[in-house]
Design a protein around this motif. Sequence first.
Motif, PDB file in Angstrom:
ATOM      1  N   VAL A   8       7.223   2.881  -0.741  1.00 49.51           N
ATOM      2  CA  VAL A   8       6.495   3.091  -1.983  1.00 49.51           C
ATOM      3  C   VAL A   8       5.450   4.188  -1.792  1.00 49.51           C
ATOM      4  O   VAL A   8       4.757   4.224  -0.761  1.00 49.51           O
ATOM      5  N   HIS A   9       5.342   5.055  -2.784  1.00 48.52           N
ATOM      6  CA  HIS A   9       4.463   6.228  -2.659  1.00 48.52           C
ATOM      7  C   HIS A   9       3.727   6.472  -3.975  1.00 48.52           C
ATOM      8  O   HIS A   9       4.225   6.145  -5.055  1.00 48.52           O
ATOM      9  N   LEU A  10       2.554   7.063  -3.833  1.00 50.01           N
ATOM     10  CA  LEU A  10       1.741   7.386  -4.995  1.00 50.01           C
ATOM     11  C   LEU A  10       2.319   8.621  -5.681  1.00 50.01           C
ATOM     12  O   LEU A  10       2.556   9.651  -5.055  1.00 50.01           O
ATOM     13  N   TYR A  11       2.554   8.494  -6.991  1.00 51.27           N
ATOM     14  CA  TYR A  11       3.099   9.601  -7.764  1.00 51.27           C
ATOM     15  C   TYR A  11       2.088  10.746  -7.802  1.00 51.27           C
ATOM     16  O   TYR A  11       0.922  10.554  -8.088  1.00 51.27           O
ATOM     17  N   GLN A  12       2.581  11.935  -7.514  1.00 50.33           N
ATOM     18  CA  GLN A  12       1.737  13.131  -7.552  1.00 50.33           C
ATOM     19  C   GLN A  12       2.254  14.064  -8.630  1.00 50.33           C
ATOM     20  O   GLN A  12       3.375  14.583  -8.537  1.00 50.33           O
ATOM     21  N   ALA A  13       1.469  14.302  -9.646  1.00 47.47           N
ATOM     22  CA  ALA A  13       1.878  15.219 -10.713  1.00 47.47           C
ATOM     23  C   ALA A  13       1.878  16.645 -10.197  1.00 47.47           C
ATOM     24  O   ALA A  13       1.029  17.036  -9.404  1.00 47.47           O
ATOM     25  N   ASN A  14       2.835  17.439 -10.665  1.00 43.54           N
ATOM     26  CA  ASN A  14       2.920  18.835 -10.237  1.00 43.54           C
ATOM     27  C   ASN A  14       1.815  19.674 -10.881  1.00 43.54           C
ATOM     28  O   ASN A  14       1.392  19.416 -11.991  1.00 43.54           O
ATOM     29  N   GLN A  69       0.841  -1.187   0.000  1.00 42.22           N
ATOM     30  CA  GLN A  69       0.000   0.000   0.000  1.00 42.22           C
ATOM     31  C   GLN A  69       0.884   1.249   0.000  1.00 42.22           C
ATOM     32  O   GLN A  69       2.043   1.199   0.430  1.00 42.22           O
ATOM     33  N   PRO A  70       0.365   2.376  -0.487  1.00 45.18           N
ATOM     34  CA  PRO A  70       1.145   3.610  -0.418  1.00 45.18           C
ATOM     35  C   PRO A  70       1.655   3.882   0.993  1.00 45.18           C
ATOM     36  O   PRO A  70       0.935   3.672   1.966  1.00 45.18           O
ATOM     37  N   GLU A  71       2.886   4.288   1.080  1.00 40.66           N
ATOM     38  CA  GLU A  71       3.618   4.595   2.310  1.00 40.66           C
ATOM     39  C   GLU A  71       4.227   3.352   2.967  1.00 40.66           C
ATOM     40  O   GLU A  71       4.929   3.461   3.983  1.00 40.66           O
ATOM     41  N   ASP A  72       3.983   2.155   2.438  1.00 46.60           N
ATOM     42  CA  ASP A  72       4.591   0.953   3.022  1.00 46.60           C
ATOM     43  C   ASP A  72       6.113   0.995   2.878  1.00 46.60           C
ATOM     44  O   ASP A  72       6.653   1.533   1.888  1.00 46.60           O
ATOM     45  N   CYS A  73       6.774   0.399   3.849  1.00 48.06           N
ATOM     46  CA  CYS A  73       8.239   0.296   3.854  1.00 48.06           C
ATOM     47  C   CYS A  73       8.626  -1.163   3.641  1.00 48.06           C
ATOM     48  O   CYS A  73       8.150  -2.046   4.356  1.00 48.06           O
TER      49      CYS A  73
END
Length: 323
Positions: free
Chosen positions: A317-323, A298-302
Amino acid sequence: MKFVTYVKEHQEKVGIIVNDLVYDLTQINPHLPSTLIELLADSAFSFPLIELIQKEIASGNYKHSIVENPQLLAPIPHPPSFRDAYAFRQHVETSRLNRGLEMIPEFDEIPVFYFSNHQAIQGPGKVYAMPEHFHQMDFELEVAIVIKKEGINIKAEEADEYIGGFMILNDLSARALQMQEMKLNLGPAKGKDFASMMGPYLITPDELEAYKVAPKEGHIGNCYDLDMICRVNSIEVSRGNFKDMHWTFAEIIERVSYGVKVYPGDIIGSGTVGTGCFLELNGTGKRKDENYIPQWLQPEDCIEMEIKGLGKLTNSVHLYQAN
């Protein structure tokens, strides 16, 4: 020797680890090659010099070349190619069993591999992925080797001489994408091409001599007794051993190099160790208990991978955020 690649002032540099400290090799000796691929390819010249440097460091010299808080990349951040094999019988057999399939006899005939994205190699730290990648995102606990010299039609009996070093590999996978595309009998492609994490360092084969054991009966090549562990959010989810590879890296190199040149810096992965991914673990859990609840990243998992002799590779792991 333990080598790292790190970033300093927007430049990629090669360091050597001695007593858990990173030393800037090119600062110590500007005549050494500036990339790890070049160092491996030129090892006949470079390694004797580096051995002398290690002795000097042990004597207390070169303290001015210690790199404080290095920003580590993958040891080989820009490989010419990246192939991943399928060498652990336990993983293959269990995964097929979980799908109600018998063990495929061709597994014992040839060591298979696929090409992955050599432009998506990452080191320790944060990894960003798209929303669809998080549809059943998975880790894969593996070992990778790096080729150190050019060759073609390499025999397994000689292939270990082409291995420049070993490192931990986490071959991140988007299982929903992978399963969708493989129904068309191609791939894996989009399920695998977005992130493969390696590191934290590359260790040369001589450092693993104490762990060497015999390969499986009927097989050729070096084999090592190295425990492999993966933890997700500090909870152990996987444990295996490098010695359980059915096909050795020497045999995989023979297959890879048949009619095709390999080059310094080429990376080859072992494939997933037994229990080394959620896809296998979830399948086993569901087969034994219909009420089993599958787990995915899941997003933020290590994800923390630790292999004896090869160190510890930590990513989140993190969810990509478009600028």
